[in-house]
Design an enzyme around this catalytic site. Structure first.
Site, PDB file in Angstrom:
ATOM      1  N   GLU A 126       0.831  -1.204   0.000  1.00  0.00           N
ATOM      2  CA  GLU A 126       0.000   0.000   0.000  1.00  0.00           C
ATOM      3  C   GLU A 126       0.867   1.256   0.000  1.00  0.00           C
ATOM      4  O   GLU A 126       0.560   2.242  -0.686  1.00  0.00           O
ATOM      5  CB  GLU A 126      -0.943  -0.001   1.202  1.00  0.00           C
ATOM      6  N   HIS A 188      -1.818  -7.780   9.694  1.00  0.00           N
ATOM      7  CA  HIS A 188      -2.362  -8.217   8.406  1.00  0.00           C
ATOM      8  C   HIS A 188      -1.437  -9.179   7.698  1.00  0.00           C
ATOM      9  O   HIS A 188      -1.841 -10.257   7.263  1.00  0.00           O
ATOM     10  CB  HIS A 188      -2.653  -7.016   7.505  1.00  0.00           C
ATOM     11  N   GLU A 219      -2.250 -12.902   6.804  1.00  0.00           N
ATOM     12  CA  GLU A 219      -1.865 -13.255   5.437  1.00  0.00           C
ATOM     13  C   GLU A 219      -0.356 -13.199   5.221  1.00  0.00           C
ATOM     14  O   GLU A 219       0.105 -12.982   4.097  1.00  0.00           O
ATOM     15  CB  GLU A 219      -2.569 -12.329   4.441  1.00  0.00           C
TER      16      GLU A 219
END
Length: 307
Positions: A126, A188, A219
């Site tokens: 991101e 995450h 993940e």
């Protein structure tokens, strides 16, 4: 110092070397637009969430705090998740722009200098998206800057230690664990090499003498399955699940704390642990929000400086 300076012994750096040396805060001054008056804005970029309550308590609360720190400057918000944007529009009728759309709008409104800041935890995919936006839009403004995420520097080469700062902020929400109690911090995870930052966080938690706090990812690595043997080895009987994410969205309410058989809570209970859940994103921690405000301040101060 929050930017990297190329060694002064390099007398004729190539464009590629100059780009590679752009570490930390980024800044670009467009020589062709220096005749324009200064009109400044701050663009806050977040992955986003479809969960309205946590969005207000975390993302919007941080944006509001950044706005309070810069009352005379326009502060805009953009989401980097196109899927979340579509779902928010469908469910709430609210249109949140992607960063590119937000910058196009700021340019259309006559803003000539923009400080980009991010609500990302670490410099993963991101944040790479955010820096790509910086590169693609830098020629559209008189000056544009880009700040760093929550975690970036590790105290190397006279830089600040973001991990130490993060652990101190995290301590304000951690319980005092007994010998048979633990907190599991759910992050995450990412396919990006910055997944290694989670190991660094664990190392700093341990170095700070914080007892029975373990980090795992949804993940990435380590997974919950990697942590369970450590819990048993250390004699843990009760676990508190706590998100190490900006928001308490789908991963938190369903993957972490849901009642379905595959949730982390259910998996741990099936292993014989008793489980409590802490349903609050990091953005609800005032000390964490202040770090994000500080990052925005750094980007804005670089925008308004002569550098």
């Amino acid at each position: 110092m929050t930017t990297y300076k190329l060694n002064s012994a390099v007398k004729a750096p190539t464009p590629s070397l100059l780009r590679a040396s752009q570490i930390g805060e980024l800044s670009y001054i467009n020589p062709e637009l220096q005749h324009l008056d200064d009109k400044d804005a701050i663009l806050v970029m977040s992955f986003g969430t479809t969960f309205k309550g946590t969005r207000k308590a975390t993302i919007q609360a941080t944006v509001d705090q950044i706005q309070s720190a810069h009352p005379d400057t326009k502060v805009a918000l953009a989401f980097t998740s196109h899927i979340i944007i579509d779902r928010v529009k469908a469910n709430e009728g609210m249109q949140i722009p992607i960063p590119e759309e937000a910058l196009d709008q700021l340019a259309a409104e006559g803003y000539t200098r923009v400080a980009l800041t991010t609500l990302d935890i670490l410099p993963g995919m991101e944040y790479a998206y955010n820096t790509a936006v910086f590169d693609h839009y830098k020629n559209k403004f008189k000056k544009i800057t880009m700040g760093t995420p929550l975690l970036y520097w590790m105290g190397q080469e006279d830089q600040r230690d973001d991990f130490e700062q993060f652990v101190e902020a995290l301590k304000t929400q951690l319980p005092n664990n007994k010998d048979d109690e633990a907190v599991l911090l759910m992050a995450h995870g990412t396919p990006h090499p910055s997944n290694a930052f989670y190991t660094m966080i664990q190392t700093r938690i341990d170095a700070a003498g914080i007892k029975n706090v373990y980090m795992y990812t949804v993940e990435g690595w380590p997974t919950l399955a990697d942590i369970v043997p450590r819990l048993k080895r250390d004699g843990i009987k009760h676990v508190t699940l706590m998100p190490a994410m900006m928001v308490a969205g789908d991963h938190v309410t369903n993957d972490m704390a849901g009642d379905n058989p595959d949730s982390h809570k259910s998996q741990l209970e099936s292993e014989g642990f008793t489980v409590s859940t802490y349903i609050h994103g990091l953005g609800e921690n005032s000390a964490i929000r202040q770090i994000f405000v500080d990052r925005a301040d750094e980007a804005y101060n670089l925008l308004t400086s002569n550098e």
